[in-house]
Structure formats: structure tokens, C-alpha cells
Design a protein around this motif. Sequence first.
Motif, PDB file in Angstrom:
ATOM      1  N   ALA A 142     -38.576 -32.634 111.630  1.00  0.00           N
ATOM      2  CA  ALA A 142     -38.572 -31.466 111.179  1.00  0.00           C
ATOM      3  C   ALA A 142     -39.352 -30.969 109.847  1.00  0.00           C
ATOM      4  N   LEU A 143     -39.021 -31.900 108.829  1.00  0.00           N
ATOM      5  CA  LEU A 143     -39.460 -31.667 107.831  1.00  0.00           C
ATOM      6  C   LEU A 143     -41.137 -31.991 107.930  1.00  0.00           C
ATOM      7  N   PHE A 144     -41.430 -33.041 108.484  1.00  0.00           N
ATOM      8  CA  PHE A 144     -42.887 -33.196 108.633  1.00  0.00           C
ATOM      9  C   PHE A 144     -43.603 -32.092 109.179  1.00  0.00           C
ATOM     10  N   ALA A 145     -43.317 -31.619 110.199  1.00  0.00           N
ATOM     11  CA  ALA A 145     -43.838 -30.330 111.024  1.00  0.00           C
ATOM     12  C   ALA A 145     -43.637 -29.013 110.036  1.00  0.00           C
ATOM     13  N   LEU A 146     -42.821 -29.035 109.278  1.00  0.00           N
ATOM     14  CA  LEU A 146     -42.573 -27.791 108.643  1.00  0.00           C
ATOM     15  C   LEU A 146     -43.642 -27.836 107.270  1.00  0.00           C
ATOM     16  N   ALA A 147     -43.823 -29.069 106.731  1.00  0.00           N
ATOM     17  CA  ALA A 147     -44.779 -29.403 105.740  1.00  0.00           C
ATOM     18  C   ALA A 147     -46.398 -28.896 106.137  1.00  0.00           C
ATOM     19  N   VAL A 148     -46.761 -29.350 107.516  1.00  0.00           N
ATOM     20  CA  VAL A 148     -48.146 -29.085 107.869  1.00  0.00           C
ATOM     21  C   VAL A 148     -47.966 -27.412 108.177  1.00  0.00           C
ATOM     22  N   GLN A 149     -47.033 -27.058 108.749  1.00  0.00           N
ATOM     23  CA  GLN A 149     -46.838 -25.578 109.137  1.00  0.00           C
ATOM     24  C   GLN A 149     -47.135 -24.763 107.745  1.00  0.00           C
ATOM     25  N   THR A 150     -46.406 -25.186 106.878  1.00  0.00           N
ATOM     26  CA  THR A 150     -46.532 -24.271 105.519  1.00  0.00           C
ATOM     27  C   THR A 150     -47.821 -24.189 104.855  1.00  0.00           C
ATOM     28  N   LEU A 151     -48.682 -25.419 105.057  1.00  0.00           N
ATOM     29  CA  LEU A 151     -50.040 -25.141 104.401  1.00  0.00           C
ATOM     30  C   LEU A 151     -51.015 -24.589 105.532  1.00  0.00           C
ATOM     31  N   ALA A 152     -50.724 -24.753 106.834  1.00  0.00           N
ATOM     32  CA  ALA A 152     -51.537 -24.382 107.849  1.00  0.00           C
ATOM     33  C   ALA A 152     -51.338 -22.662 107.966  1.00  0.00           C
ATOM     34  N   GLU A 153     -50.235 -22.075 107.154  1.00  0.00           N
ATOM     35  CA  GLU A 153     -50.249 -20.854 107.152  1.00  0.00           C
ATOM     36  C   GLU A 153     -50.643 -20.297 106.145  1.00  0.00           C
ATOM     37  N   THR A 154     -51.307 -21.147 105.051  1.00  0.00           N
ATOM     38  CA  THR A 154     -51.715 -20.346 103.966  1.00  0.00           C
ATOM     39  C   THR A 154     -53.250 -20.154 104.317  1.00  0.00           C
ATOM     40  N   PRO A 155     -53.588 -18.815 104.047  1.00  0.00           N
ATOM     41  CA  PRO A 155     -54.630 -18.210 104.542  1.00  0.00           C
ATOM     42  C   PRO A 155     -56.016 -18.722 103.732  1.00  0.00           C
ATOM     43  N   GLY A 156     -57.066 -18.645 104.304  1.00  0.00           N
ATOM     44  CA  GLY A 156     -58.372 -18.857 103.865  1.00  0.00           C
ATOM     45  C   GLY A 156     -58.978 -20.247 103.518  1.00  0.00           C
ATOM     46  N   PRO A 157     -60.065 -20.633 103.205  1.00  0.00           N
ATOM     47  CA  PRO A 157     -60.844 -21.927 102.987  1.00  0.00           C
ATOM     48  C   PRO A 157     -59.871 -22.860 102.295  1.00  0.00           C
ATOM     49  N   GLN A 158     -59.219 -22.539 101.267  1.00  0.00           N
ATOM     50  CA  GLN A 158     -58.268 -23.263 100.498  1.00  0.00           C
ATOM     51  C   GLN A 158     -57.328 -23.889 101.498  1.00  0.00           C
ATOM     52  N   GLY A 159     -56.880 -23.012 102.173  1.00  0.00           N
ATOM     53  CA  GLY A 159     -55.558 -23.494 103.159  1.00  0.00           C
ATOM     54  C   GLY A 159     -56.202 -24.466 103.972  1.00  0.00           C
ATOM     55  N   THR A 160     -57.207 -24.355 104.534  1.00  0.00           N
ATOM     56  CA  THR A 160     -57.788 -25.236 105.590  1.00  0.00           C
ATOM     57  C   THR A 160     -57.862 -26.591 104.845  1.00  0.00           C
ATOM     58  N   ALA A 161     -58.582 -26.460 103.677  1.00  0.00           N
ATOM     59  CA  ALA A 161     -58.643 -27.886 102.871  1.00  0.00           C
ATOM     60  C   ALA A 161     -57.474 -28.562 102.591  1.00  0.00           C
ATOM     61  N   ALA A 162     -56.530 -27.625 102.397  1.00  0.00           N
ATOM     62  CA  ALA A 162     -55.034 -28.249 101.746  1.00  0.00           C
ATOM     63  C   ALA A 162     -54.449 -28.965 103.035  1.00  0.00           C
ATOM     64  N   VAL A 163     -54.712 -28.387 104.196  1.00  0.00           N
ATOM     65  CA  VAL A 163     -54.150 -29.002 105.542  1.00  0.00           C
ATOM     66  C   VAL A 163     -55.074 -30.418 105.820  1.00  0.00           C
ATOM     67  N   GLY A 164     -56.050 -30.469 105.395  1.00  0.00           N
ATOM     68  CA  GLY A 164     -56.806 -31.610 105.602  1.00  0.00           C
ATOM     69  C   GLY A 164     -56.273 -32.374 104.617  1.00  0.00           C
ATOM     70  N   ARG A 165     -56.251 -32.361 103.523  1.00  0.00           N
ATOM     71  CA  ARG A 165     -55.670 -33.064 102.553  1.00  0.00           C
ATOM     72  C   ARG A 165     -54.550 -33.814 102.595  1.00  0.00           C
ATOM     73  N   LEU A 166     -53.429 -32.855 103.166  1.00  0.00           N
ATOM     74  CA  LEU A 166     -52.005 -33.157 103.466  1.00  0.00           C
ATOM     75  C   LEU A 166     -52.220 -34.347 104.668  1.00  0.00           C
ATOM     76  N   SER A 167     -53.043 -33.849 105.771  1.00  0.00           N
ATOM     77  CA  SER A 167     -52.975 -34.708 106.766  1.00  0.00           C
ATOM     78  C   SER A 167     -53.150 -36.335 106.623  1.00  0.00           C
ATOM     79  N   GLY A 168     -54.445 -36.417 105.692  1.00  0.00           N
ATOM     80  CA  GLY A 168     -54.898 -37.723 105.278  1.00  0.00           C
ATOM     81  C   GLY A 168     -53.772 -38.467 104.357  1.00  0.00           C
ATOM     82  N   THR A 169     -53.049 -37.659 103.692  1.00  0.00           N
ATOM     83  CA  THR A 169     -51.973 -38.168 102.780  1.00  0.00           C
ATOM     84  C   THR A 169     -50.744 -38.675 103.867  1.00  0.00           C
ATOM     85  N   LEU A 170     -50.428 -38.045 104.776  1.00  0.00           N
ATOM     86  CA  LEU A 170     -49.471 -38.501 105.794  1.00  0.00           C
ATOM     87  C   LEU A 170     -49.941 -39.671 106.326  1.00  0.00           C
TER      88      LEU A 170
END
Lengths: 365, 365
Positions: free
Chosen positions: A146-174
Motif C-alpha cells: 500500500a505504501l509503495f503504491a501510494l508513493a508512486v501515486q503521490t508523484l504521478a499526481e504531481t502535474p507538469g514535466p517535473q512530475g513526470t521526471a520525478a516518477v521516472g526517477r522514483l521508479s528507477g530507485t524502487l
Amino acid sequence: MSSPTAVTADAWEAADAARPDVAAGVPRVLARCRDLVRPSLSAAIERLHPWPGEMAAFSLGWCEVGGAPADGSYEGKGLRQTLAVLCAEAVGAPGESAVPGAVAVELVHTFSLLHDDIMDGDGTRRQRETVWKAYGTGPAVLAGDALFALAVQTLAETPGPQGTAAVGRLSGTLSDLVRGQAEDLLFAGRPWTGPGAVRTDEYRSMAELKTGTLLGCSAALGGLLGGAPARTVAALDRAGRHLGVAFQAVDDLLGIWGDPAVTGKPVYSDLRQRKKTYPVLAALAGAGPRSGELAALLNSPLPLDEDGAVRAAALVEACGGRAATLEEARRHLDAARACLRSVPLVPRAAREIEALLGFLLHRRV
Amino acid sequence: MSSPTAVTADAWEAADAARPDVAAGVPRVLARCRDLVRPSLSAAIERLHPWPGEMAAFSLGWCEVGGAPADGSYEGKGLRQTLAVLCAEAVGAPGESAVPGAVAVELVHTFSLLHDDIMDGDGTRRQRETVWKAYGTGPAVLAGDALFALAVQTLAETPGPQGTAAVGRLSGTLSDLVRGQAEDLLFAGRPWTGPGAVRTDEYRSMAELKTGTLLGCSAALGGLLGGAPARTVAALDRAGRHLGVAFQAVDDLLGIWGDPAVTGKPVYSDLRQRKKTYPVLAALAGAGPRSGELAALLNSPLPLDEDGAVRAAALVEACGGRAATLEEARRHLDAARACLRSVPLVPRAAREIEALLGFLLHRRV
């Protein structure tokens, strides 16, 4: 027999003269960043199903089993959220801009503690039961997911190109985190000596994956969400990775020589559990008679009793394992500082980050 | 005592006259989509650390414990990848455009089977050991985490605004999956009758979260990556969700009346395990004397023996639980069809999707 020797303030101070002015401001900085991030982190946890939500809050030290509020004494330092906020400030943005990143990295950190405790069979953390011990293994797996999914969701909901880059970075980190945990678990099955033994450079790679990538991600997300150019974000990421390796080295020192009254773990805890940590691996890498004696102790099928653990710790120290680990910590902290100094940062925030690095080298827990 | 009655072809055919022409083409469609997605799915699995990688391949039915190739008989139907590919084709795009989405949903599905088997304590799946049984609980947690991270990474690496939207959709789906699993686990502790009993509408909500959201996500990702407008993507999502509820209803029928030789589970498996599934909940929702007898059987502290299970199954049927579940499946399949027909789709692909729906209603396993 010598009595257990905890790491003393003197020993640390000999290692880094910067300590005195470091200690002063850092707890205030940690508290400021925690206060800034807490409302959003709390709102994120509120989104969870109540059952994994309670386990998550328990794991964060916010409540007891059953949901009654805790007194705050079980909370972590919040290092990752602090790093994210300070790095946003260091690139000239308000700390608020880093908050979604800070929330995400704290969620990922909590997820990883939860699942790692299951895999490692650890029954206590921060002086109380771990989630799987208190709630059962299946529920703890669920809460981590649940925490894992919520972390991804938190960044996926961050708008704009920075949000997209942030999700990409988090997924590599995971992915890196999982890879590091796999290596760490496999180390347990490898021999102490001979061609299959774990080398210190393999250990460092594992530590970078398991601890460094999330600290690097925390720093990078702060810069990224603060609008920093790619070069600055990359430098922050590298600084965080070095910090992670240094952090793990200090953890390993505390796992052997830490003060049980502070760490909440038995003296020589890692030696008794025969954990393959940096000090032991560095000690065994030498070829002298004392490293042979250490290997024989560790290879013995018997549990390590008090005398055995004291002797093993003394041998690790005599073989240079403790000095090598302090050196490893210092070297990676220096590298982290060099990364920070390689890019233009707001001086005040940069000073706070450097103070944080020193604080972490000198921590007792 | 009547002998166990498996669901016969006749029973299914009575339920839906469309079966004969459905059966013909679907296995070919499943195979075509599997062949299209396999190279990318395989390349994704190759990126994993070798240890969780082997567990992932084992779970996908590609290898035995130890890594030797399996003969293909343990592989799943690949429903989610098929739905993604067909939905891309249905919006006029080449099936290839859906491949990153197809890979992601198969990875998420495999992750959820892996972790759910731990939480549910299920030791066999597709007629062989589950991952936690074969490799241990800790390693199975790790392998699930690795698949989860890889799924997010796969979509996060898909360029453009469609990639961003796809990650957002997947992350919401992951949260819903966990929420559905939490509900399902909590159902086990609730009473069979009285005010705390699980209502069929609560069960349906759980089924939509646990099974429907991922099927909805599969369909929606196909449309999204195929470049469909938001309205079409939303309709595909809704169709997939209804399909998921129908799929779960059929699963519940097979869990009681499925042919053990085909399902690999003992006859009346779900009843023996006292699972709270739709047929039983629907049967208990009636207030007649036979539902009272059924409740007494289920509430008895004794394990359900052969005779008890046969009697319970007969009571579920007599109380209308079986008919209500078939009706539930059919109703949601009809709703899925209506969603598909509400938007313009390429006729050939739309026919294949409808055939797939019928096939799933009539599946034996």
C-alpha cells in the motif's frame, strides 16, 4: 575479558573535527522539515484503506497497535524528507515545492523497512515490535504494498514535466532498492573467506543500491521539483548516493560498537547475528593470523556468546576493520561534499545540508 | 448423497447461447497477443536481478525451480495483455503500441498473485507450488516488490504525454488492488449472518477493486497508448471493470462447482476453505430455512468433510446462490458489452474483444 566498548564521543571527534558546530543546528532543521512535510504525509496516509493505514502509521511511529496515538518517541529522524526540502531550498526554490517528493521518499523508506523486516526476520525496530511481528506477516506485506503504491501515486499526481521526471526517477530507485536487498540477502549465504567471499567493493555496491539510491533520489527530487537544471539534479543525486554509502558504514559501526542504551540493540548485535558488514569484511580481507582467527570464530557452528562476540569485535578492530569503515564513511562524506560544491547552491541551505552530513557521521543511533 | 457435479458444458450453454462460435477463435487471439508481447515481457524480466528474476519467471510459468525451462503448461491465459493489445487495435492503432502497457499489466498481475498467495497462505497455483512455498516467504515478498517496481518503470520509460498518463493510471490501479485485497482479507474475519455479515454489494465492490481495476487498466492502457480520445479510454476502462466483476463471479462458480481435473483444486474447494464468495453470500442473503441450515454448517467449528461440503454446495444451489452468481456474471458481461458499444471501435477488434468476454464466461479454469 574487556568490557563492551561503545563508540565514544571522543572517538568520533578524533574522526572529524567539525562535530561541535554540527550538533547545534541540525535537530532544529530536521524538526522544521518534518513540520513542513507532515500535513501532506499525514494526508497521504489518510488516503490508505484504514487497515494498512494503521500499520503504516504504526510503522511511522505515529500510533500504537490498535491506533491510539503514540508519544512521538518511535519516529525516525526523517532524513529523506529533510534532504528533499533542503535541496529544493539549495536550488533557490521554497521548501514547499519539494513536499510531494519528500512524502514519496518517506513512504518508500517506510515500505522498505516494513518488507525488509519480514525478509530479514527482524522482530524489533526503534525499540518496539516490527509491523510483521505486531500485525502478522500477510498484513505487513499488504501494508508495504500500500505504501509503495501510494508513493508512486503521490508523484504521478504531481502535474507538469517535473512530475513526470520525478516518477521516472522514483521508479528507477524502487528497482535499485529491490536489487540491493536481493544482494544483501544473498550475502548471508556466501562464505566468509575464499574465492566466494563478499568483497568490500561488492558490499559498497549493495550499500549504494540499498541505501544510497533512495538518499540520492531524495536529494534529486528536491532539486528537480525546485526547478534546478539537469546538471544540478545529477550532482545532488550523486551527493545523496555517497551519503548513503557513508550512512551504511556508520550503521555498521553502530551495529558492532554502538551503545545498546541508545541503539536499542544488544552489544555486538551484528556480530552475534553474523551479519556480513563492512568492518568484518574489511578485517577478513587482510591475510594475517588474526584475520584467520576471526574467520574461524565466524565459521564456527556455535552461536557467538558474550566472550566470543567480545573477542570477534576485538579482532575486527585489530585487523583494521573499524578504522577502514570510519575511513570509508569519511571518504564518501567528502565525496558527497565535493558533489555539493561542484554546482551553484544557495549558501544557507548548502550549509544546512553539510551540517546534516556531519550530523549523520556522528550519530549514535 | 449426490456425487460432486462439475459445471458441465450444457449448464454453460444454457446460460449463453453465443458459446459455440466464441470458443473457436479466442485461443488463437490469445496466442497472437502473447507472441506479440512476449519479447518485451521477456526483456523486462531479464532486467531483474537474477534471483527475483527466476522467481518471476517461475511465477509466469516459464521455468522450474532452479531455472530450467518449463514446458509451457503452467502459463496463464494472458488475459490482461490480450485485452491491452485488442483495445489498441480497436481504437485503430497497431497492437504494438499497447505493448508497454501489456507488459506492465502482466507484471502487476504476477506481482499480485505472488503477494496474495503469501497473504492467503495458498500453497498451490496452476497445479504446482506457489512462489513462497517453493522459494520461501521473504524471497517471494522480494520478487513481488521487484515485479511491482518493474511495472512502474516500464511505463515511466514510455515517452510522451501518453506515457505520463499511463503511469498515472497504473499507480491508481495499484492502490485500488491493495485496497481490494485488504477488503478480501477482512471478509474472512466477519460473520456469515447478522448485521456484520458481508453483503453481496460489498463483495462486488471488493471484486471490482481486486479484479476489475486491473482489467479496466489493461483495456484503458491499450486505448490510451493507441492514442484514443479520453471518452473512449474511459469506456474501455469501464468495460474492463465490469468484465472483472463477471470474471470473479465465474471464478467463484468454479471454486465450488469447477471440475477438479481442470481447475487443479479439490471439489468444493472454496466451501471447504469457508471462503466468503458470491454464491454463498447470495445464498445466505435469503431468509429461508435452508439458508439457516447453510449458515449452521458454515458456522460449525468442525472442518467441512466430503458429506458436509456436498450438502453445503447443494444448499447454496437450493438457496439460489448459484443462479444469482451466473446472473451476476451475465449482467456485468452485458454491461461490459454496452460500454464497448457506446464508443466507435474498429469492428474486427471489437468482435475479438466480445468473443474474449464470452470465452471468459465459459472458461473451465
